[in-house]
Design a protein around this motif. Structure first.
Motif, PDB file in Angstrom:
ATOM      1  N   LEU A   1     116.789 113.603  16.104  1.00  0.00           N
ATOM      2  CA  LEU A   1     118.312 113.683  15.937  1.00  0.00           C
ATOM      3  C   LEU A   1     118.601 114.759  14.909  1.00  0.00           C
ATOM      4  CD1 LEU A   1     121.059 111.982  16.728  1.00  0.00           C
ATOM      5  CD2 LEU A   1     120.782 110.864  14.519  1.00  0.00           C
TER       6      LEU A   1
ATOM      7  N   SER B   1     124.218 117.675  14.733  1.00  0.00           N
ATOM      8  CA  SER B   1     125.265 117.745  15.725  1.00  0.00           C
ATOM      9  C   SER B   1     125.643 116.490  16.372  1.00  0.00           C
ATOM     10  CB  SER B   1     124.695 118.898  16.960  1.00  0.00           C
ATOM     11  OG  SER B   1     123.601 118.257  17.427  1.00  0.00           O
TER      12      SER B   1
ATOM     13  N   LYS C   1     123.425 115.450  18.239  1.00  0.00           N
ATOM     14  CA  LYS C   1     122.540 115.358  19.678  1.00  0.00           C
ATOM     15  C   LYS C   1     120.968 115.566  19.102  1.00  0.00           C
ATOM     16  CE  LYS C   1     126.136 117.898  22.266  1.00  0.00           C
ATOM     17  NZ  LYS C   1     126.333 119.447  22.914  1.00  0.00           N
ATOM     18  N   THR C   2     120.030 115.384  19.824  1.00  0.00           N
ATOM     19  CA  THR C   2     118.729 115.599  19.842  1.00  0.00           C
ATOM     20  C   THR C   2     118.706 117.095  19.654  1.00  0.00           C
ATOM     21  OG1 THR C   2     118.165 115.718  21.913  1.00  0.00           O
ATOM     22  CG2 THR C   2     118.112 113.549  20.991  1.00  0.00           C
TER      23      THR C   2
ATOM     24  N   GLU D   1     118.643 118.681  23.156  1.00  0.00           N
ATOM     25  CA  GLU D   1     119.887 118.858  23.794  1.00  0.00           C
ATOM     26  C   GLU D   1     120.640 119.919  22.937  1.00  0.00           C
ATOM     27  OE1 GLU D   1     121.042 114.020  24.694  1.00  0.00           O
ATOM     28  OE2 GLU D   1     121.394 114.820  22.697  1.00  0.00           O
ATOM     29  N   ASN D   2     120.469 120.311  21.588  1.00  0.00           N
ATOM     30  CA  ASN D   2     120.953 121.617  21.141  1.00  0.00           C
ATOM     31  C   ASN D   2     120.534 122.899  22.064  1.00  0.00           C
ATOM     32  OD1 ASN D   2     122.187 119.953  19.121  1.00  0.00           O
ATOM     33  ND2 ASN D   2     121.002 120.432  17.743  1.00  0.00           N
TER      34      ASN D   2
END
Length: 561
Positions: free
Chosen positions: A344, A347, A349-350, A353-354
């Motif tokens: 994590l 953001s 997000k993980t 994902e970033n």
């Protein structure tokens, strides 16, 4: 929604039993509507005495604007900074590492006392960043770090320069290989303005690895201090803070064993500072996570060194932005299976994902970052060495450019100043292992950095001809065959206190050995007459408190155990 976000500040702003607090908040210009909003503490380490920090108060104002624009109250406060570049090689360096804990303590103090709902730290120099992250882990409220950015490179007679150029010019001056004009020209042009030291030194090491840890916005470590992207990042912090407030994403949700591995993986890949070892041990302690030398060695064993960055390489941090920034490097490492993508980040997000929309790192038209299949070194440059000279461990910075093994005869110096005197007299010779002792956490006190000795050696052309070992630290700007963090330190009676001129010492990065070839019986005899060298400056004040409370180097030099 606001009432759900001001879970801490409402103690002061809403409870009827705290009218004086509310009166004081009205006095600073807040309105009744403001008192219903979440309050975000903005901690700046800005001060005028250091180019790394001179611009941070200005960046904090942009952070505050972004906070206010997102219906929160931003309140700027300040903490200290100490310039590592200016204190290296003099007694001021004893105050550098203690400043990390002062920074952590003071941020924790203000955020806790003032009941802030969230924290943003605006930081620049070496100890600012770990101190800020330690504080975040302690208070465990939604938090984001903003890095002030790297300095641009300087130039003299067509040659690019940075802070280490000035240090190494001293070695050239002593050996007579630089003219007085060029000596002054290097000093006056090494640092063109604001921003932290320009190579993969401690500031850029910590900034980039904290980005991999997940506690900054993407590419916070990549924008130079004077780049327009730095101001844009500061303004964007407001929206990011609103997200983690709403989702109650806390530092201890982000700082995990896996995210610490991500951070240290980036340190190894980029050839970062050995100070990262010390700082991540301390950050892990603040977050309640067990991190050991074995963990760090395991990460080094599986992570190739792939970045041709200063101090051992050719390029500067400013050059990384053109590649897609640190985010592109993290994405490449993730694709190669070296980064945990499920961690994590701030953001919400993980990490994976970033990185979805981040450009892929390309290798055809750049020479800064190597492919993992063609590394500078197949494993990390940071190696944890053990032996009778470091029974609790030591931290070596060995890129392989000076070889992987060094065996030589000890030249023993009690304190850094003694080594510099020996250097000026021409007593530092090829084939020596220079032993600088009584520079540990307690013996220094404050575990000073040895950038001045290593820079003098490099400037004199002895970088691959001598080695250096110490119970002190080495700067991120250090390169050469060096081993620091020797524990137990000399003041505590570690074997380094018993070494004599002429003893044979082996440093082996492959077998991870640090040995003085003296029998146990002879060492026992020497110990009978040994007395510790009393460290200076410990009669009163901060260094006395540090001397009495600091843990050993292999435990991160923390002061709250």
């Amino acid at each position: 929604m606001a009432n759900e976000l001001n879970k801490f500040s409402r103690t002061l702003t809403q409870e009827v039993s705290n009218p004086a607090a509310q009166a004081m908040l009205y006095a600073i210009g807040l309105t009744e509507e403001d008192l219903k909003k979440p309050q975000i503490g903005i901690a700046s380490t800005g001060y005028e005495g250091n180019p790394c920090n001179i611009h941070l108060n200005g960046l904090s104002v942009h952070v505050k604007k972004g906070i206010q624009a997102n219906d929160m109250v931003g309140l700027i406060f300040h903490t200290i900074g100490v310039s590592d570049g200016m204190t290296n090689g003099n007694d001021g360096m004893s105050y550098s590492l203690p400043s990390r804990d002062v920074i952590a303590d003071s941020i924790e103090n203000v955020v806790s006392a003032q009941w802030y709902d969230g924290l943003i730290t605006v930081v620049g120099c070496d100890k600012n960043m770990p101190g800020a992250i330690m504080a975040m882990a302690r208070v465990n409220r939604p938090s984001i770090m903003v890095y002030g950015g790297t300095v641009r490179s300087g130039v003299w007679k067509g040659k690019k320069l940075d802070i280490v150029s000035a240090f190494e010019a001293y070695g050239q001056k002593i050996t007579g290989t630089i003219s007085e004009e060029d000596y002054k020209g290097v000093i006056q042009n090494s640092i063109p303005g604001q921003g932290a030291c320009g190579g993969m030194y401690t500031a850029n090491t910590m900034a980039s690895s904290i980005e991999a840890l997940g506690l900054t916005l993407p590419n916070s470590s990549s924008f130079p201090a004077t780049h327009e992207g730095k101001v844009a990042e500061c303004v964007a912090i407001g929206a990011a803070m609103k997200v983690i407030l709403e989702k109650q994403i806390l530092p201890r949700d982000i700082i995990t064993k896996k995210s610490l591995e991500n951070a240290l993986t980036l340190v190894m890949a980029l050839g970062g500072s050995t100070n990262a070892v010390l700082h991540y041990l301390a950050i892990a302690h603040s977050a309640g996570i067990e991190l050991t030398y074995k963990d760090i060695q395991d990460i080094s064993d599986r992570t190739p060194f792939i970045a041709d960055l200063k101090p051992s390489g050719k390029y500067y941090m400013e050059d990384v932005l053109a590649l897609g920034g640190v985010q592109a490097i993290i994405k490449y490492l993730m694709k190669e299976g070296l980064i945990h993508g499920d961690c994590l980040t701030i953001s919400g997000k993980t990490m994976a994902e970033n990185l979805e929309d981040v450009v892929d790192l390309e290798f055809e038209n750049q020479k800064i970052i190597h492919r993992i299949s063609d590394p500078i070194k197949k494993t990390g440059h940071i190696q944890i060495l053990y032996g009778n000279l470091a029974t609790r461990g030591s931290v070596a910075k060995i890129t392989g450019k000076e070889g992987l093994k060094f065996e030589g005869i000890a030249k023993v110096c009690d304190k850094e100043e003694e080594m510099l005197e020996a250097f000026a007299k021409g007593e530092i010779k090829e084939g020596q292992v220079i032993v600088i002792r009584y520079e540990g956490p307690r013996g220094g006190p404050g575990m000073p950095e040895m950038l001045k000795p290593t820079s003098a050696v490099m400037g004199a052309g002895l970088g691959d001809k001598v080695a250096m070992v110490t119970d002190g630290r080495f700067s991120g700007g250090t390169h050469g065959f060096v081993v620091g963090h020797i524990s137990p330190e000399a003041y505590e009676g570690g074997t380094i206190a018993l070494v004599k001129d002429g003893d044979r010492i082996t440093i082996d990065a492959e077998s991870r050995e640090l040995t003085v070839h003296v029998s146990d019986e002879e060492l026992a005899e020497r110990r009978k007459t040994w007395k510790p060298l009393t460290p200076p400056f410990i009669e009163h004040g901060i260094l006395r408190k540090y001397f009495k409370n600091v843990s050993p180097a292999d435990e991160g030099c923390v002061t709250d155990k």
